[in-house]
Design an enzyme around this catalytic site. Structure first.
Site, PDB file in Angstrom:
ATOM      1  N   ARG A 175       0.836  -1.206   0.000  1.00 17.42           N
ATOM      2  CA  ARG A 175       0.000   0.000   0.000  1.00 17.42           C
ATOM      3  C   ARG A 175       0.871   1.257   0.000  1.00 17.42           C
ATOM      4  O   ARG A 175       0.411   2.343  -0.330  1.00 17.42           O
ATOM      5  CB  ARG A 175      -0.911  -0.046   1.236  1.00 17.42           C
ATOM      6  CG  ARG A 175      -2.061   0.905   1.206  1.00 17.42           C
ATOM      7  CD  ARG A 175      -3.096   0.551   2.258  1.00 17.42           C
ATOM      8  NE  ARG A 175      -2.741   1.027   3.581  1.00 17.42           N
ATOM      9  CZ  ARG A 175      -3.564   0.970   4.645  1.00 17.42           C
ATOM     10  NH1 ARG A 175      -4.758   0.418   4.522  1.00 17.42           N
ATOM     11  NH2 ARG A 175      -3.187   1.414   5.817  1.00 17.42           N
ATOM     12  N   LYS A 190      11.163  -0.256   6.269  1.00 18.48           N
ATOM     13  CA  LYS A 190      11.537  -0.866   7.548  1.00 18.48           C
ATOM     14  C   LYS A 190      10.327  -1.697   8.001  1.00 18.48           C
ATOM     15  O   LYS A 190       9.366  -1.154   8.544  1.00 18.48           O
ATOM     16  CB  LYS A 190      11.855   0.238   8.559  1.00 18.48           C
ATOM     17  CG  LYS A 190      12.870  -0.092   9.631  1.00 18.48           C
ATOM     18  CD  LYS A 190      12.494  -1.165  10.585  1.00 18.48           C
ATOM     19  CE  LYS A 190      11.387  -0.844  11.536  1.00 18.48           C
ATOM     20  NZ  LYS A 190      10.835  -2.043  12.206  1.00 18.48           N
ATOM     21  N   ALA A 192       8.088  -4.555  10.158  1.00 16.65           N
ATOM     22  CA  ALA A 192       8.010  -4.863  11.586  1.00 16.65           C
ATOM     23  C   ALA A 192       8.956  -6.017  11.921  1.00 16.65           C
ATOM     24  O   ALA A 192       9.121  -6.945  11.126  1.00 16.65           O
ATOM     25  CB  ALA A 192       6.579  -5.234  11.952  1.00 16.65           C
ATOM     26  N   GLY A 244       1.204   2.070  12.017  1.00 17.33           N
ATOM     27  CA  GLY A 244       1.490   1.415  13.291  1.00 17.33           C
ATOM     28  C   GLY A 244       0.662   2.057  14.379  1.00 17.33           C
ATOM     29  O   GLY A 244      -0.383   2.661  14.110  1.00 17.33           O
ATOM     30  N   GLU A 266      -0.763   6.311   9.368  1.00 13.75           N
ATOM     31  CA  GLU A 266      -1.929   5.418   9.497  1.00 13.75           C
ATOM     32  C   GLU A 266      -1.804   4.775  10.867  1.00 13.75           C
ATOM     33  O   GLU A 266      -0.976   3.878  11.067  1.00 13.75           O
ATOM     34  CB  GLU A 266      -1.899   4.342   8.399  1.00 13.75           C
ATOM     35  CG  GLU A 266      -2.085   4.880   6.993  1.00 13.75           C
ATOM     36  CD  GLU A 266      -3.516   5.307   6.685  1.00 13.75           C
ATOM     37  OE1 GLU A 266      -4.422   5.006   7.496  1.00 13.75           O
ATOM     38  OE2 GLU A 266      -3.721   5.961   5.649  1.00 13.75           O
ATOM     39  N   LEU A 267      -2.611   5.233  11.819  1.00 12.40           N
ATOM     40  CA  LEU A 267      -2.363   4.863  13.219  1.00 12.40           C
ATOM     41  C   LEU A 267      -3.475   3.971  13.768  1.00 12.40           C
ATOM     42  O   LEU A 267      -4.195   3.339  13.023  1.00 12.40           O
ATOM     43  CB  LEU A 267      -2.175   6.140  14.036  1.00 12.40           C
ATOM     44  CG  LEU A 267      -1.104   7.105  13.468  1.00 12.40           C
ATOM     45  CD1 LEU A 267      -0.995   8.366  14.293  1.00 12.40           C
ATOM     46  CD2 LEU A 267       0.247   6.421  13.358  1.00 12.40           C
ATOM     47  N   CYS A 300      -6.316  -2.794  12.549  1.00 12.62           N
ATOM     48  CA  CYS A 300      -6.634  -1.425  12.981  1.00 12.62           C
ATOM     49  C   CYS A 300      -8.109  -1.135  12.747  1.00 12.62           C
ATOM     50  O   CYS A 300      -8.701  -0.309  13.416  1.00 12.62           O
ATOM     51  CB  CYS A 300      -5.772  -0.423  12.232  1.00 12.62           C
ATOM     52  SG  CYS A 300      -5.913  -0.629  10.456  1.00 12.62           S
ATOM     53  N   GLU A 397      -7.296  -0.186  21.992  1.00 10.47           N
ATOM     54  CA  GLU A 397      -7.366  -1.209  20.948  1.00 10.47           C
ATOM     55  C   GLU A 397      -7.171  -2.560  21.614  1.00 10.47           C
ATOM     56  O   GLU A 397      -6.159  -2.784  22.274  1.00 10.47           O
ATOM     57  CB  GLU A 397      -6.189  -1.022  19.979  1.00 10.47           C
ATOM     58  CG  GLU A 397      -6.432  -0.053  18.885  1.00 10.47           C
ATOM     59  CD  GLU A 397      -5.337  -0.145  17.822  1.00 10.47           C
ATOM     60  OE1 GLU A 397      -4.154   0.036  18.164  1.00 10.47           O
ATOM     61  OE2 GLU A 397      -5.678  -0.385  16.661  1.00 10.47           O
ATOM     62  N   SER A 457     -11.850  -2.073   3.492  1.00 10.17           N
ATOM     63  CA  SER A 457     -10.574  -1.959   2.774  1.00 10.17           C
ATOM     64  C   SER A 457     -10.765  -2.200   1.281  1.00 10.17           C
ATOM     65  O   SER A 457     -11.376  -3.196   0.880  1.00 10.17           O
ATOM     66  CB  SER A 457      -9.581  -2.984   3.321  1.00 10.17           C
ATOM     67  OG  SER A 457      -9.450  -2.808   4.710  1.00 10.17           O
TER      68      SER A 457
HETATM   69  P1  NAD Z   1       4.034  -0.384  16.320  1.00  8.82           P
HETATM   70  O1  NAD Z   1       3.693   1.057  16.351  1.00  8.82           O
HETATM   71  O2  NAD Z   1       4.554  -1.009  17.546  1.00  8.82           O
HETATM   72  O3  NAD Z   1       5.116  -0.675  15.193  1.00  8.82           O
HETATM   73  C1  NAD Z   1       4.928  -0.271  13.839  1.00  8.82           C
HETATM   74  C2  NAD Z   1       6.282  -0.185  13.176  1.00  8.82           C
HETATM   75  O4  NAD Z   1       7.052   0.845  13.789  1.00  8.82           O
HETATM   76  C3  NAD Z   1       7.122  -1.457  13.269  1.00  8.82           C
HETATM   77  O5  NAD Z   1       7.868  -1.592  12.082  1.00  8.82           O
HETATM   78  C4  NAD Z   1       8.037  -1.159  14.444  1.00  8.82           C
HETATM   79  O6  NAD Z   1       9.243  -1.890  14.397  1.00  8.82           O
HETATM   80  C5  NAD Z   1       8.288   0.318  14.229  1.00  8.82           C
HETATM   81  N1  NAD Z   1       8.675   1.052  15.429  1.00  8.82           N
HETATM   82  C6  NAD Z   1       8.398   0.768  16.722  1.00  8.82           C
HETATM   83  N2  NAD Z   1       8.922   1.723  17.522  1.00  8.82           N
HETATM   84  C7  NAD Z   1       9.518   2.621  16.710  1.00  8.82           C
HETATM   85  C8  NAD Z   1      10.222   3.837  16.942  1.00  8.82           C
HETATM   86  N3  NAD Z   1      10.418   4.333  18.162  1.00  8.82           N
HETATM   87  N4  NAD Z   1      10.708   4.498  15.877  1.00  8.82           N
HETATM   88  C9  NAD Z   1      10.507   4.031  14.628  1.00  8.82           C
HETATM   89  N5  NAD Z   1       9.846   2.893  14.343  1.00  8.82           N
HETATM   90  C10 NAD Z   1       9.363   2.201  15.377  1.00  8.82           C
HETATM   91  O7  NAD Z   1       2.719  -1.117  15.786  1.00  8.82           O
HETATM   92  P2  NAD Z   1       2.498  -2.672  15.567  1.00  8.82           P
HETATM   93  O8  NAD Z   1       2.328  -3.290  16.915  1.00  8.82           O
HETATM   94  O9  NAD Z   1       3.497  -3.228  14.631  1.00  8.82           O
HETATM   95  O10 NAD Z   1       1.101  -2.677  14.774  1.00  8.82           O
HETATM   96  C11 NAD Z   1      -0.113  -2.557  15.391  1.00  8.82           C
HETATM   97  C12 NAD Z   1      -0.605  -1.120  15.357  1.00  8.82           C
HETATM   98  O11 NAD Z   1      -0.671  -0.683  14.011  1.00  8.82           O
HETATM   99  C13 NAD Z   1      -2.001  -0.969  15.887  1.00  8.82           C
HETATM  100  O12 NAD Z   1      -2.077   0.192  16.667  1.00  8.82           O
HETATM  101  C14 NAD Z   1      -2.845  -0.820  14.622  1.00  8.82           C
HETATM  102  O13 NAD Z   1      -4.050  -0.141  14.800  1.00  8.82           O
HETATM  103  C15 NAD Z   1      -1.922  -0.075  13.746  1.00  8.82           C
HETATM  104  N6  NAD Z   1      -2.300  -0.248  12.343  1.00  8.82           N
HETATM  105  C16 NAD Z   1      -2.858   0.813  11.700  1.00  8.82           C
HETATM  106  C17 NAD Z   1      -3.250   0.671  10.378  1.00  8.82           C
HETATM  107  C18 NAD Z   1      -3.884   1.802   9.641  1.00  8.82           C
HETATM  108  O14 NAD Z   1      -3.951   1.723   8.426  1.00  8.82           O
HETATM  109  N7  NAD Z   1      -4.350   2.856  10.304  1.00  8.82           N
HETATM  110  C19 NAD Z   1      -3.052  -0.542   9.717  1.00  8.82           C
HETATM  111  C20 NAD Z   1      -2.474  -1.596  10.415  1.00  8.82           C
HETATM  112  C21 NAD Z   1      -2.081  -1.425  11.736  1.00  8.82           C
END
Ligand code: NAD
Length: 493
Positions: A175, A190, A192, A244, A266-267, A300, A397, A457
């Site tokens: 995406r 980068k 996950a 994330g 996208e949070l 999400c 969440e 989606s």
């Molecule tokens: P996360 O925020 O923990 O991690 C997301 C990414 O950020 C990973 O690649 C992780 O390694 C990286 N990351 C973590 N800490 C970081 C930092 N300090 N600096 C830079 N990068 C960092 O999220 P997650 O647990 O992987 O995913 C779940 C979350 O993602 C949920 O909150 C979900 O709602 C959200 N999400 C949102 C969407 C959307 O489209 N809005 C889609 C999918 C998931």
């Protein structure tokens, strides 16, 4: 009773052996500068399935240099050529769809049906953006005084850092990569740390499709904060596209402010699912199962709170509980499994603590409610009724297969409950009266509404949130504009 799958090491080697487990920088796979690596775990078994290179700041800066060198060449390629490479990637993803789906199950745990759905969805971003690449329209208008011309063009924004979560390891990457490449940008992805393999596999397909060296660089890393931070500080980086949690999104917005990097975020979400008294109950239950249980609730967009009119609430809860209880839980690689494990032990602990707190303040679990201990990070499907309106499970969440149900009496109350959150990604509305549904939808503070639909989606639609669920949109034409800068040229002739 958990359904187990008998993996062999040879199965795992087949699924993970056709792409590099190292970093991809400038078209070459290489170990991290410090030789550090980390393990990828199968959440259904707890077993290690691969060891992946862990990028350092030096590696990240090498990747930025590679993307910077590739930028003028890639952005100068004819849009039609970029389009055809994206189209080829779509075709290669389809050819390898079963391998990719199984790879997702192996590192993420979701059911095969969900993984196949994700691959189909993920591949569509390459097809959609292959079609958009040749339609980056600008505009021309006469200024109001009639003297001048206002010419607007869209130019590639430049080197883009893409950071993706583990819950959709393919779709969240495509995406971003699809529109970025369509617009003429070069990227550093980068992925996950829980799910880096799918991204590396897609990187292989992009390369096979003819994406030149340096255009897509892939950097798994255990040191996300420092690695991403160093890239955002580099003046060559002009874009951050992050998916994330809101928590990490806030940190990255602060980091990006130092160099005023353009951010798409996208949070997190906290989706309300509203069932009105006149809803078609069969459709509402089907929609609830989809909105709640896709990815085992690790989405999400997952329905996080069910608000049901008091006149139909007991029927809704009973029928939802029956459907949830009928799911077969186990290793997603088994065809009969509908609900796989959560991603890791922390996730399971978090889900159970939210359920326990709700039960302690008066909620009742109609089914589930206690973790399956033992091998793998399983949690059973759970329906909670009589949930206190101030229960933390309604604010956070859940990211698991748990459905808290709360009743409402009036439209105003339903809307107030739905909007009572810092999040605003998506909401679901079930009613047989379409005009009523549209009127309610417009009162909801969410970027997306599923109106009598449990799934929103779509690669052709603008996906994104209001409030603290994000900034910007992915998918649709909007998704490509996120990777461009508008340039206005004032002209007289
Ligand atoms: P996360 O925020 O923990 O991690 C997301 C990414 O950020 C990973 O690649 C992780 O390694 C990286 N990351 C973590 N800490 C970081 C930092 N300090 N600096 C830079 N990068 C960092 O999220 P997650 O647990 O992987 O995913 C779940 C979350 O993602 C949920 O909150 C979900 O709602 C959200 N999400 C949102 C969407 C959307 O489209 N809005 C889609 C999918 C998931």
């Amino acid at each position: 009773m958990l359904i187990r799958h008998s993996h062999t090491d040879a199965d795992t080697a087949d699924l993970t052996g056709w792409f590099t487990h190292d970093l991809v920088i400038d078209g070459v796979s290489r170990a991290a500068s410090t030789q550090e690596r980390f393990d990828v775990i199968n959440p259904a078994t707890g077993e290690t399935i691969a060891s992946v290179a862990s990028a350092t700041v030096d590696d990240a800066l090498s990747a930025v240099r590679a993307a910077e060198r590739a930028l003028p060449i890639w952005s100068a390629r004819a849009p039609r050529e970029r389009a055809e490479i994206l189209r080829k990637t779509f075709e290669l993803m389809q050819e390898r769809s079963e391998d990719l789906a199984r790879l997702i199950v192996l590192e993420n745990g979701k059911s095969l049906a969900d993984a196949r759905g994700e691959i189909a969805y993920a591949a569509e971003f390459f097809r959609w953006y292959s079609e958009e690449a040749v339609r980056l329209l600008g505009s021309m208008q006469v200024s109001p005084n009639g003297q001048n011309r206002i010419l607007v063009t869209h130019q590639p924004i430049g080197v883009s850092v893409l950071v993706t979560p583990w819950n959709f390891p393919a779709a969240m990457a495509t995406r971003k990569i699809g529109p970025a490449l369509a617009a003429g940008c070069t990227v550093i992805l980068k992925p996950a740390s829980d799910t880096p393999l799918t991204a590396l596999a897609i990187g292989q397909l992009l390369s096979d499709a003819g994406v030149p060296a340096g255009v897509v660089n892939i950097l798994p890393s255990r040191k996300s904060g420092t690695v991403v931070g160093a890239m955002l500080d580099d003046p060559a980086v002009r874009k951050l596209s992050f998916t994330g949690s809101t928590e990490v999104g806030r940190i990255l917005l602060a980091t990006a402010s130092a160099t005023v990097v353009n951010c798409s975020m996208e949070l997190g979400g906290n989706a309300p699912f509203l069932v009105f008294a006149d809803a078609d109950m069969d459709a509402a239950i089907d929609g609830a199962m989809l909105a709640k249980m896709r990815n085992g609730g690790e989405a999400c967009t997952a329905a996080n709170r069910f608000y049901v009119h008091s006149s139909v609430a007991s029927e809704f809860s009973r029928r939802l509980s029956e459907r949830m209880s009928a799911l077969s839980v186990g290793d997603g690689l088994e065809e009969s499994v509908n609900l796989g494990p959560l991603i890791n032990e922390d996730a399971r602990t978090k889900v159970h603590s939210l359920v326990s707190a709700a039960v302690a303040s008066g909620a009742t679990a109609l089914n589930g409610g206690a973790p399956d201990n033992g091998v793998g990070f399983f949690y059973p499907a759970t329906v909670l009724v009589d949930v206190a309106p101030d229960s933390p499970i309604l604010d956070e969440e859940i990211f698991g297969p748990v459905a808290p149900v709360v009743t409402f009496e009036t439209d105003d109350e339903a809307v107030r409950f739905a909007n009572n959150t810092e999040f605003g990604l998506v909401a679901y509305v079930y009613t047989s009266d379409l005009a009523h549904g549209l009127a309610i939808s417009q009162r909801l503070e969410t970027g997306m509404v599923g109106l009598n639909r449990g799934l929103v989606s779509d690669p052709a639609a603008p996906f994104g949130g209001f409030k603290q669920s994000g900034i910007g949109r992915e998918g649709g034409h909007e998704g490509m504009l996120e990777f461009t800068e508008s340039q206005y040229i004032a002209v007289s002739w």
